[in-house]
Design a protein around this motif. Sequence first.
Motif, PDB file in Angstrom:
ATOM      1  N   THR A   1      35.356  22.028  20.347  1.00 57.19           N
ATOM      2  CA  THR A   1      35.270  20.668  20.994  1.00 57.19           C
ATOM      3  C   THR A   1      34.853  19.584  19.990  1.00 57.19           C
ATOM      4  OG1 THR A   1      35.018  22.095  23.019  1.00 57.19           O
ATOM      5  CG2 THR A   1      34.874  19.645  23.095  1.00 57.19           C
TER       6      THR A   1
ATOM      7  N   ASP B   1      40.391  23.462  27.946  1.00 57.47           N
ATOM      8  CA  ASP B   1      39.238  24.355  28.436  1.00 57.47           C
ATOM      9  C   ASP B   1      38.711  23.989  29.815  1.00 57.47           C
ATOM     10  OD1 ASP B   1      37.175  25.866  28.755  1.00 57.47           O
ATOM     11  OD2 ASP B   1      35.764  25.408  27.216  1.00 57.47           O
TER      12      ASP B   1
ATOM     13  N   ARG C   1      34.764  26.412  31.313  1.00 56.68           N
ATOM     14  CA  ARG C   1      33.746  26.433  31.131  1.00 56.68           C
ATOM     15  C   ARG C   1      32.898  25.027  31.906  1.00 56.68           C
ATOM     16  NH1 ARG C   1      29.925  25.725  26.482  1.00 56.68           N
ATOM     17  NH2 ARG C   1      31.454  24.483  25.661  1.00 56.68           N
TER      18      ARG C   1
ATOM     19  N   GLN D   1      32.598  17.130  27.817  1.00 56.42           N
ATOM     20  CA  GLN D   1      32.236  17.144  26.471  1.00 56.42           C
ATOM     21  C   GLN D   1      33.397  16.736  25.494  1.00 56.42           C
ATOM     22  OE1 GLN D   1      31.694  21.049  24.663  1.00 56.42           O
ATOM     23  NE2 GLN D   1      30.813  20.206  22.594  1.00 56.42           N
TER      24      GLN D   1
ATOM     25  N   ASP E   1      42.393  21.680  23.278  1.00 54.15           N
ATOM     26  CA  ASP E   1      41.149  22.339  23.485  1.00 54.15           C
ATOM     27  C   ASP E   1      41.572  23.647  24.287  1.00 54.15           C
ATOM     28  OD1 ASP E   1      38.645  23.036  22.884  1.00 54.15           O
ATOM     29  OD2 ASP E   1      37.723  21.630  24.143  1.00 54.15           O
TER      30      ASP E   1
HETATM   31 MG   LIG Z   1      34.460  23.643  23.837  1.00 56.51          MG
END
Ligand SMILES: [Mg+2]
Length: 324
Positions: free
Chosen positions: A128, A151, A154, A160, A203
Amino acid sequence: MGFFSKLKESLKGSFGGEKLSDSLTKTRKGFIDKVFDVFTGRIIDEELFEELEEVLIQGDVGVNTAVDLVEKLRERIRAEKIKEAEQLRRVLVEEIIKIMGDEIPNLDLADDELNIILVVGVNGVGKTTSIGKLAYKLKAEGKRVILGAGDTFRAGAIDQLKVWGQRAGVDVISHNEGADPAAVVYDAIKAAIARKADVLIIDTAGRLHNKVNLMEELKKIKRIIDNESVGALKEVLLALDATTGQNALSQAKTFGQAAGVTGVILTKLDGTAKGGVVIGIKSEYDLPVKLIGVGERMEDLQEFIPRDFVAALFTDGEDENNAG
Ligand SMILES: [Mg+2]
Ligand SMILES: Nc1nc2c(ncn2[C@@H]2O[C@H](COP(=O)(O)OP(=O)(O)O)[C@@H](O)[C@H]2O)c(=O)[nH]1
């Protein structure tokens, strides 16, 4: 001009030369100094070869590569009638330069069409972060960039990426946590086409319940990309954490085979004393390192230029004593 001075000279004026040199300080002190010590005040004997091999392996250049390098030195001693251990040091550097090659492995991006970059790798290696830095870099080069938050596995991964998107000044396409990554990728491609983006960087999650799941998911994402935007997938970049040494090498193997990796982003070079892993990735898996992470700031992602890397590795910023 001597061999090492010439190497050092080649760093001057090169993009990011100083920062690169700084970021390799730990590797120089932890690995290169040890390599050079092997040759200092020694005679050429079996013990020297064994020590050298050991030090190379500890520096994560990979076992096969370490053995090959030592074998090369033996050959060249015979062929060139080398008597001095100090001379051998130069020969070693020459052989490493040969392994690394002169070609600069640029990102394979086309003008005037959508380029998709898929970033893969296990958790915590710096996917990331590297995507944020790469978005910033490409945008600074005048490209229109969009990020896809693939992603969804998570907690916090989506936010993020959004933070990085804001910093870099680029849009992020996302769904909620737990959503199907393939659906995110689908929407991201539609948005990228509608907004006439030059580059879409996607990502991905680094850890699903097991490795098979992870590889299956990556395959599914690649299928979506192929279906929705034929030929747009230009790069599958594997992020590897340089501080993990042997692990990084084994991930190169796993992903290299299953995910169709086209290049490596080697992160956290600033945090490792074992930058020899760059040599290992190249020579053991023949994967080109295309980008390197040399710190946590937005500017800390560089194109990998093999010659600059070797120069920064083997020549010290301040002291010339080692230069020979
Ligand atoms: Mg990541
Ligand atoms: N020192 C340093 N830290 C890095 C670099 N790249 C990433 N990191 C850090 O590594 C940690 C994990 O990064 P992240 O991008 O979340 O990894 P991901 O799970 O693969 O997406 C973060 O704390 C980053 O700041 C680098 O080049 N140098």
